[in-house]
Design a protein around this motif. Sequence first.
Motif, PDB file in Angstrom:
ATOM      1  N   ARG A  21     -49.054 -75.444 -11.864  1.00 32.56           N
ATOM      2  CA  ARG A  21     -50.425 -75.190 -12.286  1.00 32.56           C
ATOM      3  C   ARG A  21     -51.304 -74.751 -11.109  1.00 32.56           C
ATOM      4  O   ARG A  21     -52.146 -73.877 -11.217  1.00 32.56           O
ATOM      5  CB  ARG A  21     -50.990 -76.457 -12.935  1.00 32.56           C
ATOM      6  N   GLY A  24     -54.457 -77.948  -4.341  1.00 36.72           N
ATOM      7  CA  GLY A  24     -55.569 -77.919  -3.400  1.00 36.72           C
ATOM      8  C   GLY A  24     -55.065 -78.368  -2.048  1.00 36.72           C
ATOM      9  O   GLY A  24     -53.869 -78.204  -1.745  1.00 36.72           O
ATOM     10  N   ASN A  25     -55.928 -78.978  -1.270  1.00 37.48           N
ATOM     11  CA  ASN A  25     -55.543 -79.395   0.066  1.00 37.48           C
ATOM     12  C   ASN A  25     -54.592 -80.592   0.048  1.00 37.48           C
ATOM     13  O   ASN A  25     -53.749 -80.731   0.930  1.00 37.48           O
ATOM     14  CB  ASN A  25     -56.830 -79.751   0.837  1.00 37.48           C
ATOM     15  N   CYS A  26     -54.717 -81.452  -0.962  1.00 36.98           N
ATOM     16  CA  CYS A  26     -53.975 -82.718  -0.935  1.00 36.98           C
ATOM     17  C   CYS A  26     -52.911 -82.887  -2.001  1.00 36.98           C
ATOM     18  O   CYS A  26     -52.061 -83.763  -1.877  1.00 36.98           O
ATOM     19  CB  CYS A  26     -54.953 -83.894  -1.078  1.00 36.98           C
ATOM     20  N   ASN A  27     -52.972 -82.114  -3.070  1.00 35.31           N
ATOM     21  CA  ASN A  27     -52.042 -82.353  -4.187  1.00 35.31           C
ATOM     22  C   ASN A  27     -51.490 -81.061  -4.775  1.00 35.31           C
ATOM     23  O   ASN A  27     -52.199 -80.058  -4.831  1.00 35.31           O
ATOM     24  CB  ASN A  27     -52.769 -83.098  -5.315  1.00 35.31           C
ATOM     25  N   ARG A  40     -49.505 -84.866 -10.930  1.00 33.64           N
ATOM     26  CA  ARG A  40     -50.208 -84.568  -9.676  1.00 33.64           C
ATOM     27  C   ARG A  40     -49.448 -85.268  -8.558  1.00 33.64           C
ATOM     28  O   ARG A  40     -49.344 -86.508  -8.544  1.00 33.64           O
ATOM     29  CB  ARG A  40     -51.638 -85.079  -9.803  1.00 33.64           C
ATOM     30  N   ASP A 135     -54.197 -86.337 -18.252  1.00 37.34           N
ATOM     31  CA  ASP A 135     -54.266 -85.382 -19.373  1.00 37.34           C
ATOM     32  C   ASP A 135     -54.387 -83.972 -18.813  1.00 37.34           C
ATOM     33  O   ASP A 135     -55.058 -83.774 -17.792  1.00 37.34           O
ATOM     34  CB  ASP A 135     -55.526 -85.642 -20.225  1.00 37.34           C
ATOM     35  N   PHE A 137     -56.221 -80.899 -18.878  1.00 38.08           N
ATOM     36  CA  PHE A 137     -57.513 -80.418 -19.381  1.00 38.08           C
ATOM     37  C   PHE A 137     -57.507 -78.925 -19.721  1.00 38.08           C
ATOM     38  O   PHE A 137     -58.511 -78.407 -20.199  1.00 38.08           O
ATOM     39  CB  PHE A 137     -58.624 -80.698 -18.373  1.00 38.08           C
ATOM     40  N   GLU A 160     -62.264 -73.436 -14.953  1.00 36.62           N
ATOM     41  CA  GLU A 160     -62.281 -74.490 -13.930  1.00 36.62           C
ATOM     42  C   GLU A 160     -63.361 -74.187 -12.895  1.00 36.62           C
ATOM     43  O   GLU A 160     -63.422 -73.082 -12.358  1.00 36.62           O
ATOM     44  CB  GLU A 160     -60.907 -74.557 -13.242  1.00 36.62           C
ATOM     45  N   LYS A 162     -65.353 -75.680  -9.299  1.00 34.33           N
ATOM     46  CA  LYS A 162     -65.484 -76.676  -8.229  1.00 34.33           C
ATOM     47  C   LYS A 162     -66.925 -76.503  -7.752  1.00 34.33           C
ATOM     48  O   LYS A 162     -67.215 -75.650  -6.906  1.00 34.33           O
ATOM     49  CB  LYS A 162     -64.473 -76.345  -7.119  1.00 34.33           C
ATOM     50  N   ARG A 228     -61.817 -70.683 -11.623  1.00 35.65           N
ATOM     51  CA  ARG A 228     -60.517 -70.195 -12.109  1.00 35.65           C
ATOM     52  C   ARG A 228     -60.582 -70.198 -13.630  1.00 35.65           C
ATOM     53  O   ARG A 228     -61.233 -71.053 -14.218  1.00 35.65           O
ATOM     54  CB  ARG A 228     -59.379 -71.144 -11.693  1.00 35.65           C
ATOM     55  N   ASP A 431     -59.911 -84.664  -9.720  1.00 34.40           N
ATOM     56  CA  ASP A 431     -59.932 -84.763  -8.253  1.00 34.40           C
ATOM     57  C   ASP A 431     -60.942 -85.841  -7.828  1.00 34.40           C
ATOM     58  O   ASP A 431     -61.904 -85.569  -7.106  1.00 34.40           O
ATOM     59  CB  ASP A 431     -60.284 -83.396  -7.618  1.00 34.40           C
TER      60      ASP A 431
END
Length: 468
Positions: A21, A24-27, A40, A135, A137, A160, A162, A228, A431
């Motif tokens: 999918r 990002g920086n961490c996941n 995730r 879930d 989304f 999406e 941010k 996105r 997040d």
Amino acid sequence: MLLNETEPSQYFEIPPNWIYRGEGNCNVVLSLPQLGKILRIRKTGRPKSFIGWLVKWLSDILDWLYGKGITEELRDLQFYSTVMRPLVGRKYTSEACQVILNKTEVNTLENQLHKYRSDFRKHKILQYGRASLFDDFAFIPENDYNYLPFILSDDTFAIELKPKQGWRPLSEKHFPVCIYCMHQYLKLEKKKIKVLSKYCPEDLFSGNEGRMLRAIKSLIEVPQNNLRIFKNGNLIYGDHLKTNFSNIVENIFDNGENLEQLIEEFCHLIRKSLTTNFMNVDSTEHCEEKTFCEWNKIIQESSASNALPKNSVLEKILSIQMLDTEGSDYYCKLLQKAQLEDWNYVDMLLDKVTNEHICMKCTIMNLGNNSRSEQEIDLAFIPYLISAIAKDCSLMITLKRIQEDISDNLEIKNIISTNYGHFLVNIGVFDLYPKRLTSIRKHCQRNKEVYKAYLKATSRLSSIENLK
Ligand SMILES: O=P(O)(O)O[C@@H]1[C@@H](OP(=O)(O)O)[C@H](OP(=O)(O)O)[C@H](O)[C@H](OP(=O)(O)O)[C@H]1OP(=O)(O)O
Ligand SMILES: Nc1ncnc2c1ncn2[C@@H]1O[C@H](COP(=O)(O)OP(=O)(O)OP(=O)(O)O)[C@@H](O)[C@H]1O
């Protein structure tokens, strides 16, 4: 393994039809279509040398033996469920469930993911022991709409966003423009972006129709990592996928007549979704203390943001951002006086939040104000750190078009009407894991650097202007 007290211990097998999918920086996030969930998985730094790999290999074995990653994931998940979900609102957030992945499966996945991941993200690899299900989304669960007496489109679109920092505490008001706008110049200097975005989070969170529409249009023009669009879970518009936006709105509205008008209508649909109260109850109504949550309300009311309808998703996010009334410099100075561990504050906070019925904002602000003893100083940083999560979280607006002409005054909360049809709308915020304590130092440094980059770029621009 699904971590549920009643479940026997077993590993979670990733279904074979998973889809990458994004990340990002961490996941890294995979969608699992059969389950309607996303998986995730936390990332960790890729070792740079042979010795680095050796150290990683040994620490992986130790972590695995002692379950370090699993404990850390459980800690973050408890923080998410106990603190962040009540703050943002259960309606806007997903249930979460920790899972344990088999070590071999993580290794295989790492190799399979290689072809989907962007090069600039590959300095991080998957971490063992840290994964959870949420879930998805990008879709609306069938149970949420099969009671409706309308025919809905087969396609589901998810937008999406941010939104980033929409409000500045007094100590940051001296900056000429907002942090996001100044950051654009630093990102350009560091070649992280190719063009400046005209998007301003303070416009989006202003609640003012004209400013909000300008913000949404700017995101469409230059999406970066702030916008996105997905169709049935597949990315169709974003930073590296700037397809013709007209085709997208044509598709969403199932109409190809007046494309400019459709884009305008899309922006209105997004604005309405962000400013509609989709919640059923107001959590702060149950607060008996009404000290800090009221104070939070007063701050909101005294700023332009009171234009955001109560309990709309943007109002929820902004009111959490407003828990930090001091700004990063203040907390940075406080941090200089103490030698603290990055994550201790999470367990300390979880120990304090035992009663489900307490007002979370009052608890957070009370802890922030009253924790100055050496033993409890970690808690003093909590308002800032929770506000920081809300300044970096993301949300998805998920849409299904209603395929018939229905009366406007249906009074169904999650139906939004436009001049080109009605939409079933769902919103999810994600997040929402804790940030490390030392991110405060990073933010202070970032603010200095972005200000410098802004001044450098704008003075260069004004001297060019003067030469003309
Ligand atoms: O500091 P910022 O504002 O650049 O935010 C970082 C984000 O950069 P952005 O400007 O949105 O591109 C950054 O996003 P990207 O990696 O740039 O997509 C992360 O979200 C980072 O959070 P964390 O380290 O993953 O916990 C974010 O760090 P935090 O500020 O949340 O600590
Ligand atoms: N619950 C969800 N439903 C649908 N998609 C999701 C969900 N959670 C994450 N995603 C997708 O996965 C991507 C990466 O997830 P996420 O933003 O949580 O990663 P991160 O590394 O924590 O991000 P950041 O760098 O912003 O901290 C998102 O951009 C989004 O497209």
